[in-house]
Design a protein around this motif. Structure first.
Motif, PDB file in Angstrom:
ATOM      1  N   GLY A 160      47.336  47.891  43.404  1.00 21.00           N
ATOM      2  CA  GLY A 160      48.062  46.780  44.010  1.00 21.00           C
ATOM      3  C   GLY A 160      47.207  46.018  45.005  1.00 21.00           C
ATOM      4  O   GLY A 160      45.994  45.859  44.840  1.00 21.00           O
ATOM      5  N   ASP A 161      47.831  45.534  46.071  1.00 20.11           N
ATOM      6  CA  ASP A 161      47.127  44.721  47.057  1.00 20.11           C
ATOM      7  C   ASP A 161      45.974  45.464  47.716  1.00 20.11           C
ATOM      8  O   ASP A 161      45.014  44.842  48.176  1.00 20.11           O
ATOM      9  CB  ASP A 161      48.093  44.239  48.131  1.00 20.11           C
ATOM     10  N   ALA A 162      46.048  46.785  47.812  1.00 23.04           N
ATOM     11  CA  ALA A 162      44.952  47.550  48.394  1.00 23.04           C
ATOM     12  C   ALA A 162      43.672  47.376  47.578  1.00 23.04           C
ATOM     13  O   ALA A 162      42.570  47.396  48.113  1.00 23.04           O
ATOM     14  CB  ALA A 162      45.320  49.029  48.479  1.00 23.04           C
ATOM     15  N   ALA A 163      43.817  47.170  46.270  1.00 24.43           N
ATOM     16  CA  ALA A 163      42.662  47.008  45.389  1.00 24.43           C
ATOM     17  C   ALA A 163      42.310  45.550  45.159  1.00 24.43           C
ATOM     18  O   ALA A 163      41.127  45.201  45.074  1.00 24.43           O
ATOM     19  CB  ALA A 163      42.935  47.683  44.044  1.00 24.43           C
ATOM     20  N   HIS A 164      43.326  44.668  45.053  1.00 19.46           N
ATOM     21  CA  HIS A 164      43.054  43.301  44.581  1.00 19.46           C
ATOM     22  C   HIS A 164      44.085  42.311  45.106  1.00 19.46           C
ATOM     23  O   HIS A 164      44.697  41.579  44.332  1.00 19.46           O
ATOM     24  CB  HIS A 164      43.026  43.271  43.051  1.00 19.46           C
ATOM     25  N   ALA A 165      44.269  42.252  46.406  1.00 19.35           N
ATOM     26  CA  ALA A 165      45.217  41.294  46.984  1.00 19.35           C
ATOM     27  C   ALA A 165      44.878  39.887  46.532  1.00 19.35           C
ATOM     28  O   ALA A 165      43.713  39.497  46.460  1.00 19.35           O
ATOM     29  CB  ALA A 165      45.190  41.379  48.506  1.00 19.35           C
ATOM     30  N   MET A 166      45.910  39.096  46.222  1.00 12.29           N
ATOM     31  CA  MET A 166      45.700  37.760  45.666  1.00 12.29           C
ATOM     32  C   MET A 166      46.680  36.761  46.259  1.00 12.29           C
ATOM     33  O   MET A 166      47.716  37.134  46.827  1.00 12.29           O
ATOM     34  CB  MET A 166      45.838  37.797  44.140  1.00 12.29           C
ATOM     35  N   LEU A 167      46.349  35.500  46.124  1.00 10.46           N
ATOM     36  CA  LEU A 167      47.244  34.434  46.566  1.00 10.46           C
ATOM     37  C   LEU A 167      48.495  34.396  45.681  1.00 10.46           C
ATOM     38  O   LEU A 167      48.464  34.839  44.526  1.00 10.46           O
ATOM     39  CB  LEU A 167      46.523  33.093  46.532  1.00 10.46           C
ATOM     40  N   PRO A 168      49.603  33.822  46.201  1.00  9.46           N
ATOM     41  CA  PRO A 168      50.876  33.911  45.485  1.00  9.46           C
ATOM     42  C   PRO A 168      51.165  32.778  44.505  1.00  9.46           C
ATOM     43  O   PRO A 168      52.297  32.655  44.027  1.00  9.46           O
ATOM     44  CB  PRO A 168      51.893  33.884  46.630  1.00  9.46           C
ATOM     45  N   PHE A 169      50.180  31.951  44.162  1.00  5.60           N
ATOM     46  CA  PHE A 169      50.466  30.746  43.385  1.00  5.60           C
ATOM     47  C   PHE A 169      50.895  31.030  41.950  1.00  5.60           C
ATOM     48  O   PHE A 169      51.507  30.182  41.312  1.00  5.60           O
ATOM     49  CB  PHE A 169      49.274  29.796  43.417  1.00  5.60           C
ATOM     50  N   LEU A 170      50.589  32.206  41.424  1.00  9.43           N
ATOM     51  CA  LEU A 170      51.099  32.591  40.110  1.00  9.43           C
ATOM     52  C   LEU A 170      52.306  33.524  40.217  1.00  9.43           C
ATOM     53  O   LEU A 170      52.899  33.889  39.211  1.00  9.43           O
ATOM     54  CB  LEU A 170      50.002  33.276  39.283  1.00  9.43           C
ATOM     55  N   GLN A 215      43.509  37.552  39.967  1.00  6.49           N
ATOM     56  CA  GLN A 215      43.154  37.187  41.335  1.00  6.49           C
ATOM     57  C   GLN A 215      42.460  35.822  41.361  1.00  6.49           C
ATOM     58  O   GLN A 215      42.806  34.942  42.165  1.00  6.49           O
ATOM     59  CB  GLN A 215      42.253  38.270  41.924  1.00  6.49           C
ATOM     60  N   ALA A 216      41.489  35.623  40.463  1.00  5.60           N
ATOM     61  CA  ALA A 216      40.770  34.348  40.415  1.00  5.60           C
ATOM     62  C   ALA A 216      41.669  33.211  39.950  1.00  5.60           C
ATOM     63  O   ALA A 216      41.606  32.092  40.482  1.00  5.60           O
ATOM     64  CB  ALA A 216      39.556  34.485  39.486  1.00  5.60           C
ATOM     65  N   MET A 217      42.513  33.476  38.966  1.00  2.00           N
ATOM     66  CA  MET A 217      43.382  32.431  38.437  1.00  2.00           C
ATOM     67  C   MET A 217      44.498  32.062  39.419  1.00  2.00           C
ATOM     68  O   MET A 217      44.979  30.924  39.414  1.00  2.00           O
ATOM     69  CB  MET A 217      43.970  32.862  37.095  1.00  2.00           C
ATOM     70  N   SER A 218      44.920  32.981  40.254  1.00  2.00           N
ATOM     71  CA  SER A 218      45.911  32.654  41.285  1.00  2.00           C
ATOM     72  C   SER A 218      45.336  31.639  42.268  1.00  2.00           C
ATOM     73  O   SER A 218      46.005  30.676  42.668  1.00  2.00           O
ATOM     74  CB  SER A 218      46.347  33.926  42.027  1.00  2.00           C
ATOM     75  N   ARG A 219      44.091  31.864  42.621  1.00  2.00           N
ATOM     76  CA  ARG A 219      43.421  30.898  43.495  1.00  2.00           C
ATOM     77  C   ARG A 219      43.264  29.553  42.786  1.00  2.00           C
ATOM     78  O   ARG A 219      43.488  28.484  43.373  1.00  2.00           O
ATOM     79  CB  ARG A 219      42.059  31.447  43.930  1.00  2.00           C
ATOM     80  N   ARG A 220      42.879  29.590  41.506  1.00  2.00           N
ATOM     81  CA  ARG A 220      42.696  28.354  40.740  1.00  2.00           C
ATOM     82  C   ARG A 220      44.014  27.603  40.592  1.00  2.00           C
ATOM     83  O   ARG A 220      44.047  26.360  40.687  1.00  2.00           O
ATOM     84  CB  ARG A 220      42.128  28.694  39.355  1.00  2.00           C
ATOM     85  N   PRO A 227      46.510  27.720  34.996  1.00  3.88           N
ATOM     86  CA  PRO A 227      46.590  29.122  34.566  1.00  3.88           C
ATOM     87  C   PRO A 227      47.985  29.575  34.175  1.00  3.88           C
ATOM     88  O   PRO A 227      48.144  30.414  33.282  1.00  3.88           O
ATOM     89  CB  PRO A 227      46.075  29.873  35.795  1.00  3.88           C
ATOM     90  N   MET A 228      49.027  29.032  34.822  1.00  2.00           N
ATOM     91  CA  MET A 228      50.384  29.467  34.507  1.00  2.00           C
ATOM     92  C   MET A 228      50.768  29.154  33.064  1.00  2.00           C
ATOM     93  O   MET A 228      51.678  29.767  32.501  1.00  2.00           O
ATOM     94  CB  MET A 228      51.384  28.837  35.479  1.00  2.00           C
TER      95      MET A 228
END
Length: 383
Positions: free
Chosen positions: A290-300, A343-348, A367-368
Motif C-alpha cells: 500500500g502507501d508504505a510501498a508506493h504512495a501516490m496522488l489521488p487523481f485516479l 503511481q506514475a499515471m496518477s501523477r500524469r 490514463p483513466m
C-alpha cells in the motif's frame, strides 16, 4: 505467525486474506483505538475482484454506490469533457457488475473489521512500532509500550509515513507533491440545490480539481477539492480549514462547486505526499504494501485499491509458497510493475486534468481511459 503493522484498509484486507488461507496473523495498530476516520473513497474494479474472492463483496456493495462513468466537467461552464452524466440515485446494487463504486471509508473499515473479527484475527491497538530485529528464523518487533512480538514475517501496511519503511530505509522521507486536498461532507438536503448535474461529477480547471459524489445511499455528498500550492501542508486528518480559504482556492468556479463549499460545516486540509519508488519492497523477513510501498496522488482514485490488491497478492503468495523469501520475491514480481505504473499515471492524470486549458483535454489520452490499467483483475491474473 505473520505480524501486520497498521490496521488501515490494506492491513485489514491482508489479515483477512491470510486468515482465510489458514495462516496465523495478528495486526498491530499505533492508534489507541480503531476510530472511524476519513471521507469518501473510490473502489476501483480490481479491489472489488479481491472482495469477491474473499467473500466480502456483498457486504461492501450494500454500503457503496455505483459510480457511473465518472463524468469530467469544465470548471466554469460545467460542459461535459469526458465520460457521461451519472443519473444514479445512490442506491446500492448487488455488487456483481464489474464497475467502479464509491463508499464512505468508515463504512468499508467497519465491514473489514467485522470480517476480521469473524475469522478470529487479533487486532492490538496502542502499539507504536519503535524498532525491529531479524534473524534467520523470524522478526522481533518492539513497540513504544515496551512490549515485543515475534513472527516469521512482518508486513508494513502503515501508510505514507510508515514506521516500518523508516526503519528499513532511514532518511527516505515522503515528498510533498505541491498539492493540497480540502475534504468535507454535505448532507443530502443541503447539497440538493447543487446536484443537478448528476450523482457524481469531477470539475477540472487550471491547477484545480473538484470531485463530488454521493455516499451512504445518497444521503451524504463527499467533496474533495484538490489544488496546487506553494505552501507545504502537513498530511493528516487534524488540520482544519475555513470555508473562506476553500472558496478562495476555487474562485469563479461553477455555482455547484461554490454552492457546496458554502454548505461545508467541517473542512479538513490535507497535504498530498508520495514516495520515491524503492529498488525492493522487502528486506529479509520484512515487506511493505500500500502507501508504505508506493504512495501516490489521488487523481485516479486508486490508492486504496492498490493497497487492497497488494494485500490479496501477498496473502496468496504466502499461501502458495512456504518459503518466506521466495514468497516475497513472487509478491514483488506480481505487484511492482503495476503499482509503479499506477503511481506514475496518477501523477500524469493530474497534470492533464489540471492543465491551464481544460478545453484542450483529449479524453482518449488520459490514463483513466486506459481500460487495461483501470480494469485490471488481480485475481484472474494470479501470482
Amino acid at each position: 505467525m505473520i505480524l501486520i503493522i497498521g490496521a488501515g484498509l490494506g492491513g485489514l484486507v491482508t489479515a483477512i486474506a491470510l486468515a482465510r488461507a489458514g495462516l496465523p496473523v495478528a495486526v498491530f495498530e499505533a492508534a489507541g483505538s480503531l476510530r472511524e476516520t476519513g471521507a469518501g473513497l473510490t473502489l476501483g474494479r480490481g479491489a472489488q475482484h479481491v472482495f469477491r474472492d474473499l467473500g466480502l463483496q456483498g457486504d461492501v456493495a450494500a454500503r457503496a454506490c455505483p459510480a457511473g462513468s465518472l463524468p469530467f466537467l469544465h470548471w466554469r461552464s460545467a460542459r461535459l469533457l469526458m465520460g457521461a452524466p451519472d443519473p444514479g440515485d445512490g442506491t446500492p446494487d448487488d455488487g456483481q457488475a464489474d464497475i467502479v463504486r464509491h463508499m464512505y471509508r468508515a463504512d468499508l473499515q467497519a465491514v473489514l473489521l467485522d470480517h476480521a473479527a469473524r475469522l478470529g484475527v487479533a487486532i492490538h491497538t496502542g502499539k507504536r512500532l519503535t524498532g525491529l530485529d531479524q534473524d534467520g528464523d523470524g522478526v522481533t518487533a518492539r513497540f513504544g509500550d515496551e512490549s515485543i512480538a515475534r513472527a516469521s514475517l512482518l508486513v508494513g501496511a502503515d501508510g505514507v509515513r510508515s514506521a516500518v519503511r523508516a526503519i528499513l530505509h532511514p532518511g527516505d522521507a515522503p515528498r510533498f507533491t505541491g498539492h493540497v486536498a480540502y475534504r468535507f461532507l454535505v448532507p443530502r438536503a443541503a447539497a440538493a440545490p447543487f446536484m443537478g448535474l448528476g450523482r457524481s461529477a469531477i470539475f477540472i480547471g487550471p491547477k484545480r480539481t473538484f470531485n463530488r459524489y454521493t455516499m451512504q445511499g445518497g444521503n451524504v455528498v463527499n467533496c474533495a477539492g484538490l489544488a496546487e500550492t506553494g505552501e507545504e501542508v502537513p498530511e493528516g486528518w487534524s488540520l482544519p480549514a475555513s470555508v473562506a480559504e476553500v472558496a478562495a482556492a476555487f474562485p469563479d468556479w461553477h455555482g455547484d462547486v461554490t454552492g457546496l463549499i458554502g454548505q461545508a460545516q467541517s473542512i479538513i486540509k490535507w497535504g498530498l505526499y508520495d514516495r520515491t519508488p524503492l529498488p525492493r519492497w522487502s528486506q529479509g523477513r520484512v515487506t511493505l504494501l500500500g502507501d508504505a510501498a508506493h504512495a501516490m496522488l489521488p487523481f485516479l482514485g486508486m490508492g486504496a485499491a492498490m493497497a487492497i490488491e497488494d494485500g490479496w497478492a501477498l496473502a496468496r503468495c504466502l499461501a502458495l509458497e512456504p518459503d518466506v523469501g521466495r514468497a516475497l520475491d513472487r509478491y514483488e514480481a506480481a505487484r511492482r510493475e503495476r503499482c509503479e505504473t499506477m503511481q506514475a499515471m496518477s501523477r500524469r492524470q493530474g497534470e492533464m486534468t489540471q492543465a491551464m486549458d481544460p478545453d484542450a483535454l483529449v479524453p482518449a489520452a488520459v490514463p483513466m481511459a486506459n481500460q487495461a490499467l483501470m480494469g485490471f483483475d488481480p485475481v484472474a491474473a494470479g501470482v
